[in-house]
Design an enzyme around this catalytic site. Sequence first.
Site, short mmCIF file in Angstrom:
data_model
loop_
_atom_site.label_atom_id
_atom_site.label_comp_id
_atom_site.label_asym_id
_atom_site.label_seq_id
_atom_site.Cartn_x
_atom_site.Cartn_y
_atom_site.Cartn_z
N GLU A 25 83.94 26.08 1.59
CA GLU A 25 84.11 27.53 1.83
C GLU A 25 85.55 27.96 1.53
OE1 GLU A 25 85.13 29.11 5.59
OE2 GLU A 25 84.43 27.35 6.67
N VAL A 106 81.01 30.51 6.38
CA VAL A 106 79.93 29.53 6.32
C VAL A 106 78.64 30.20 5.84
CG1 VAL A 106 78.45 28.03 7.72
CG2 VAL A 106 80.93 27.96 8.03
N ASP A 138 79.07 39.73 20.33
CA ASP A 138 79.67 39.05 19.17
C ASP A 138 79.05 37.66 18.97
OD1 ASP A 138 81.20 38.22 17.08
OD2 ASP A 138 83.14 38.56 18.03
N SER A 140 78.21 35.05 15.66
CA SER A 140 78.44 34.87 14.23
C SER A 140 77.13 34.85 13.44
CB SER A 140 79.19 33.56 13.98
OG SER A 140 79.31 33.35 12.60
N ALA A 141 77.17 35.50 12.29
CA ALA A 141 76.02 35.49 11.38
C ALA A 141 75.77 34.08 10.84
CB ALA A 141 76.24 36.46 10.23
N LYS A 159 84.47 25.32 17.80
CA LYS A 159 85.64 25.41 18.68
C LYS A 159 85.26 25.99 20.02
CE LYS A 159 89.65 25.78 15.79
NZ LYS A 159 89.31 26.21 14.43
N1 PSU Z 1 85.87 28.40 12.88
C1 PSU Z 1 86.92 27.63 12.62
N2 PSU Z 1 87.61 27.82 11.47
C2 PSU Z 1 87.24 28.76 10.55
C3 PSU Z 1 86.09 29.56 10.83
C4 PSU Z 1 85.45 29.35 11.99
O1 PSU Z 1 87.27 26.78 13.43
O2 PSU Z 1 87.90 28.91 9.52
C5 PSU Z 1 85.63 30.56 9.82
C6 PSU Z 1 84.42 30.04 9.03
O3 PSU Z 1 84.50 30.55 7.72
C7 PSU Z 1 83.26 30.68 9.75
C8 PSU Z 1 83.84 32.01 10.14
O4 PSU Z 1 82.11 30.81 8.95
O5 PSU Z 1 85.17 31.73 10.51
C9 PSU Z 1 83.08 32.66 11.26
O6 PSU Z 1 83.55 33.95 11.45
P1 PSU Z 1 82.81 34.95 12.45
O7 PSU Z 1 83.05 34.35 13.80
O8 PSU Z 1 83.50 36.25 12.26
O9 PSU Z 1 81.38 34.96 12.04
MN MN Z 2 81.70 38.17 15.03
#
Ligand code: PSU
Ligand code: MN
Length: 299
Positions: A25, A106, A138, A140-141, A159
């Site tokens: 990614e 991702v 919130d 994640s997709a 994390k």
């Molecule tokens: N978690 C990490 N490092 C990252 C990400 C998540 O420890 O770099 C990045 C990845 O690209 C993941 C994205 O797909 O953040 C998720 O973002 P969101 O929570 O906005 O969906």
């Molecule tokens: Mn989000």
Amino acid sequence: MKSIMEIAPEVEKALNNSEPVVALESTIISHGMPYPRNLETAILLENEIRLHGATPATIAVIGGKIKIGLNQKELEYMAKAKNILKLSRMDLPYAVSKSLDGATTVAATMICAKMAGIKVFATGGVGGVHRGVNETFDISADLFELSKTSVIVVSAGVKSILDIPKTLELLETLGVTVIGYGTYDFPSFYSRSSGSKLYMKADTPEEVANLYKIKIKMEIKSGMLVANPISKVHEISNNVIDKAIDKALEMAKKSKISGKAMTPFLLSKIVEQIPRALESNVHLAKSNTALAAEISKKL
Ligand code: PSU
Ligand code: MN
């Protein structure tokens, strides 16, 4: 497809010859790490995949083109440029239609990998259900993508900026095969254990590959999440990390951070407090790419 997607010659050759390819990614480059460590890491991860006998394909959108495999100049651009979008399923086609630049999360990387015919993808951590979800909604997709796009994602778990038990509950509901690599403890990125248990594990790349093949045979189209714990040497204990995360979450609240900005904000605030967390992040990503390469060879 040619009008929107550009496959690097090295990657195209490997795919045409049915040789192993591993997707990477670009959000980790543009939004996950500071410069120049992001660029060094991007190169290190690609080299690690080559060392293991597979071809790396870092994925990003540049000038509206979906790039499958970036050259040195493009990696540098993704590492340095400002105003790079952070793309997920909802805005990936938007970035293409407007000829924009975007790093793929991702979710977006899975979509692009699938389009190109790449079956394995290595990353650091995936997104999940955020703490305080009851108020913010919130989630994640990435989780929903894992439920519908049949790519193997190798990560070090998630994390603890996230609510890990809720993330695992949702993955179960969505029918995502979450498999521990050599462990029944779901890892929490910097730590080998999150306290949450898994009941599926694989001990070899071959086992992971076989499971994937069976899933395909059964036409179960969801993705697979392989949770590969960080090595003991680079592990940071949950106690230490959780304190930094609590502080980061407090800062996010004060600064009224929300939506797409949340994950990158928290990541940067953790590293500000614990600089060696960046080292650990690089190491776990490297270990994930090595495992992904080995899996890709068995497919
Ligand atoms: N978690 C990490 N490092 C990252 C990400 C998540 O420890 O770099 C990045 C990845 O690209 C993941 C994205 O797909 O953040 C998720 O973002 P969101 O929570 O906005 O969906
Ligand atoms: Mn989000």
